[in-house]
Design an enzyme around this catalytic site. Sequence first.
Site, short mmCIF file in Angstrom:
data_model
loop_
_atom_site.label_atom_id
_atom_site.label_comp_id
_atom_site.label_asym_id
_atom_site.label_seq_id
_atom_site.Cartn_x
_atom_site.Cartn_y
_atom_site.Cartn_z
N GLU A 88 0.83 -1.20 0.00
CA GLU A 88 0.00 0.00 0.00
C GLU A 88 0.87 1.26 0.00
OE1 GLU A 88 -3.11 -0.16 2.95
OE2 GLU A 88 -4.08 -1.85 1.95
N GLU A 114 -4.94 -8.54 -0.97
CA GLU A 114 -5.78 -8.29 0.20
C GLU A 114 -7.22 -8.14 -0.27
OE1 GLU A 114 -4.70 -5.32 3.10
OE2 GLU A 114 -2.55 -5.67 2.82
#
Length: 517
Positions: free
Chosen positions: A194, A315
């Site tokens: 991220e 994810e």
Amino acid sequence: MRNSLTILCLLIFSLSGYSKTIQVEIKPMPSENPVVVAPEIYGQFAEHLGRCIYGGIWVGEDSEIPNINGYRSDVVEAFRDLKIPVLRWPGGCFADEYHWRDGIGPREKRPTMVNSNWGGTVEDNSFGTHEFFNFCELLGIEPYLSANVGSGTVEEMAKWVEYITAVDGPMAKERAANGRKEPWKLKYLGIGNESWGCGGNFTPEEYSNVYRRYQTFARDFDGNRLYKIASGASDYDYNWTDVLMKNVGRRMNGLSLHYYTVWNWNDKGAATNFTPETYYYTLGKALEVDSVINRHVEIMDKYDPNNRIALILDEWGTWWNVEPGTNPGHLYQQNTMRDAMVAALSLNTFHKYAERLKMTNIAQVANVLQSMVLTQDDKMVLTPTYHVFKMYVPHQGGNFIPLEINSPFMTVASERKDFERKIPMISATATEKNGEVNISLVNTSLEDNATITIPVKALKVNKIRESAILTSEKISDYNDFSNADKVKPTQFKDAKIKDGKLEISLPKASIVNISLV
């Protein structure tokens, strides 16, 4: 859109309370050159977050909880049955604050740190590189390592790879001094996590340059070949994908994507207390991953028409408010039949994109978000999501069979004002492997049963080998430590082959897998 399951939408129905049985036809469309559903699409994710690692996987060799070299025996056996193909570690946001040297050597001498991302918990680093790779080795799992880009250095990452994979040299000698002479195998290496957010707040242009530098020094040692995965977009950030495909290109083997089923980030709602309206809204949000993946794939196709770079959805899953009385930073939530429906619908969708989508990692494997198992002291329960993953094990490595599905659907609202979400009453997927065909079906309706007809002549099967159903009295039912088997699969008896057709009576709010030979 490639190899897609086609939904012929014939009818819009509403939450009317009127119960009926509908007729649905499903037509298999086998290909002479089928796409293989990569086993890694059934991957898992274990972050140093709450009780995922400590108490979920690891209790230590001296624990009174039964263990195998410090790993919970009950969890080991549960994971063995899932045939977990790949496990991502140590994060997540934790990865970009993790310094691997803190987690090697004698455990009593390892430094502690504050896990500032997740509840301010003190991390004692007793579960580190050796513990993770030995766990993967114990269960035959492919490790997926997330390297620290946000607060780490190129040298730190490079030496970690060498420590894990080199046969000889200073890092190999240090590893041997810490108890492991032979190197481990490391295939999957994530360069950050991220990076648009907790991993560094980079712009895509900035991260592209950082990635190019880091991947240069991620070396292959002694026959070990790294599969390098760039930190990709969140949800609808298609520009991130475009910039990385343009600026990084073949310097990456895979590009990640994150997508969570969250219907309100400010108040995510309770895991167990919800209305039919929020149930359907949740399914609509989960199914929207189809259009999200499709758009990212279109961008990747523009730069990489030969599919050399994989899409990695590392994810995904549901995200609810934490259970009352638990640390808000530990993300501990219950897991109901609704979560099982999200899991099955998501996996059905992932199969469609198997040509480009080569791995997904549900968040997370134990005690966090949409987990496989929940633990409390010496107790463990299998969640409804666990049961879906176990029912779907036969799809791993199977040849994808496109389906044309004649199903009604409902339209639900979206927080995006210009967008409506459509939920098919019946979702299905099919694969073939070694002469066995597996068909998994989901009836999303809380009210209506379905009669499903599937011609099977083209599939070259004529007998049902086994079948199972996952359902429960209420969609909000779940397993807890006082009732661990409230939601579990049972034998499914309402399917038969007659006159070359598979006939199925599919109850409302149910998931079924049928194995045909």
